[in-house]
Design a protein around this motif. Structure first.
Motif, PDB file in Angstrom:
ATOM      1  N   VAL A   1     -16.549   0.091   6.865  1.00  0.00           N
ATOM      2  CA  VAL A   1     -16.003   1.074   5.931  1.00  0.00           C
ATOM      3  C   VAL A   1     -16.500   0.699   4.544  1.00  0.00           C
ATOM      4  CG1 VAL A   1     -13.928   2.075   4.923  1.00  0.00           C
ATOM      5  CG2 VAL A   1     -13.945   1.460   7.345  1.00  0.00           C
ATOM      6  N   ALA A   2     -17.240   1.611   3.928  1.00  0.00           N
ATOM      7  CA  ALA A   2     -17.690   1.419   2.549  1.00  0.00           C
ATOM      8  C   ALA A   2     -16.691   2.136   1.650  1.00  0.00           C
ATOM      9  CB  ALA A   2     -19.090   1.988   2.359  1.00  0.00           C
ATOM     10  N   ALA A   3     -16.214   1.440   0.634  1.00  0.00           N
ATOM     11  CA  ALA A   3     -15.162   1.979  -0.220  1.00  0.00           C
ATOM     12  C   ALA A   3     -15.629   2.101  -1.659  1.00  0.00           C
ATOM     13  CB  ALA A   3     -13.934   1.075  -0.167  1.00  0.00           C
ATOM     14  N   THR A   4     -15.314   3.247  -2.244  1.00  0.00           N
ATOM     15  CA  THR A   4     -15.540   3.472  -3.659  1.00  0.00           C
ATOM     16  C   THR A   4     -14.215   3.943  -4.242  1.00  0.00           C
ATOM     17  OG1 THR A   4     -17.795   4.168  -3.205  1.00  0.00           O
ATOM     18  CG2 THR A   4     -16.897   4.726  -5.356  1.00  0.00           C
ATOM     19  N   GLY A   5     -13.717   3.232  -5.214  1.00  0.00           N
ATOM     20  CA  GLY A   5     -12.442   3.603  -5.807  1.00  0.00           C
ATOM     21  C   GLY A   5     -12.124   2.705  -6.969  1.00  0.00           C
ATOM     22  N   THR A   6     -10.922   2.865  -7.492  1.00  0.00           N
ATOM     23  CA  THR A   6     -10.573   2.102  -8.678  1.00  0.00           C
ATOM     24  C   THR A   6      -9.381   1.181  -8.483  1.00  0.00           C
ATOM     25  OG1 THR A   6      -9.153   3.899  -9.457  1.00  0.00           O
ATOM     26  CG2 THR A   6     -11.442   3.922 -10.193  1.00  0.00           C
ATOM     27  N   ARG A   7      -8.696   1.301  -7.354  1.00  0.00           N
ATOM     28  CA  ARG A   7      -7.501   0.474  -7.166  1.00  0.00           C
ATOM     29  C   ARG A   7      -7.469  -0.079  -5.757  1.00  0.00           C
ATOM     30  NH1 ARG A   7      -1.185   2.234  -7.464  1.00  0.00           N
ATOM     31  NH2 ARG A   7      -0.383   0.131  -7.726  1.00  0.00           N
ATOM     32  N   LEU A   8      -7.470  -1.408  -5.649  1.00  0.00           N
ATOM     33  CA  LEU A   8      -7.320  -2.063  -4.358  1.00  0.00           C
ATOM     34  C   LEU A   8      -5.854  -2.391  -4.132  1.00  0.00           C
ATOM     35  CD1 LEU A   8     -10.217  -4.689  -4.237  1.00  0.00           C
ATOM     36  CD2 LEU A   8     -10.017  -2.582  -2.918  1.00  0.00           C
ATOM     37  N   VAL A   9      -5.381  -2.133  -2.933  1.00  0.00           N
ATOM     38  CA  VAL A   9      -4.016  -2.490  -2.560  1.00  0.00           C
ATOM     39  C   VAL A   9      -4.101  -3.429  -1.361  1.00  0.00           C
ATOM     40  CG1 VAL A   9      -1.779  -1.642  -1.761  1.00  0.00           C
ATOM     41  CG2 VAL A   9      -3.108  -0.289  -3.393  1.00  0.00           C
ATOM     42  N   PHE A  10      -3.590  -4.636  -1.529  1.00  0.00           N
ATOM     43  CA  PHE A  10      -3.562  -5.619  -0.461  1.00  0.00           C
ATOM     44  C   PHE A  10      -2.177  -5.573   0.160  1.00  0.00           C
ATOM     45  CE2 PHE A  10      -6.764  -6.912  -3.446  1.00  0.00           C
ATOM     46  CZ  PHE A  10      -7.835  -7.244  -2.620  1.00  0.00           C
ATOM     47  N   LEU A  11      -2.118  -5.247   1.434  1.00  0.00           N
ATOM     48  CA  LEU A  11      -0.840  -5.050   2.119  1.00  0.00           C
ATOM     49  C   LEU A  11      -0.482  -6.307   2.913  1.00  0.00           C
ATOM     50  CD1 LEU A  11      -1.775  -1.487   3.274  1.00  0.00           C
ATOM     51  CD2 LEU A  11       0.030  -2.041   1.622  1.00  0.00           C
ATOM     52  N   ALA A  12       0.677  -6.852   2.608  1.00  0.00           N
ATOM     53  CA  ALA A  12       1.153  -8.059   3.294  1.00  0.00           C
ATOM     54  C   ALA A  12       1.397  -7.765   4.761  1.00  0.00           C
ATOM     55  CB  ALA A  12       2.450  -8.541   2.643  1.00  0.00           C
TER      56      ALA A  12
END
Length: 132
Positions: free
Chosen positions: A21-32
């Protein structure tokens, strides 16, 4: 934000996951990591499919609280205390996933573990999402 799901023809067919999965965006969310904990912090659900559905719901609830949707998931890791049972229930787990998260599959891995934090937990999911 955009996620490009990449499944090269040279690799085995991607069923229930994406190879990349290639991602382009401005906010990463790391889910516990999420298990089948209820609001009181108790593990609920006796079977692997029951616990998987609750853990996935918990993961998606955390994602929604961060402003994301299941389509924003770039990566999910599943930790299972019994990989053979996970494989046995794979079709049912896939139906649960599609009902809750749709068919935009993230890059995924299933990892066998000796145990999870709570002895009663059979499965745990964590992930990374990319939001606009």
């Amino acid at each position: 934000m955009s996620l490009e799901r990449i499944n090269p023809a040279e690799l085995s067919p991607a069923t229930g996951f994406s190879h990349a999965v290639a991602a382009t965006g401005t906010r990463l969310v790391f889910l516990a990591g999420q298990t089948a904990l209820d609001g009181a912090g108790k593990v609920v659900g006796e079977s692997l499919p029951e616990q998987f559905e609750i853990a996935l719901t918990n993961l998606l609830t955390a994602l929604a609280a961060a402003g994301g949707t299941p389509a924003d998931l770039a990566r999910v890791t599943v930790y299972a205390v019994d990989v053979a049972a996970y494989r046995t229930h794979a079709a049912e787990l896939g139906r649960i996933w599609r009902r809750s998260a749709g068919r935009d599959y993230p890059a995924m891995a299933v990892i066998g573990v000796a145990r999870l934090w709570d002895d009663q937990a059979l499965v745990e999911l964590d992930g990374v999402a990319v939001l606009p």
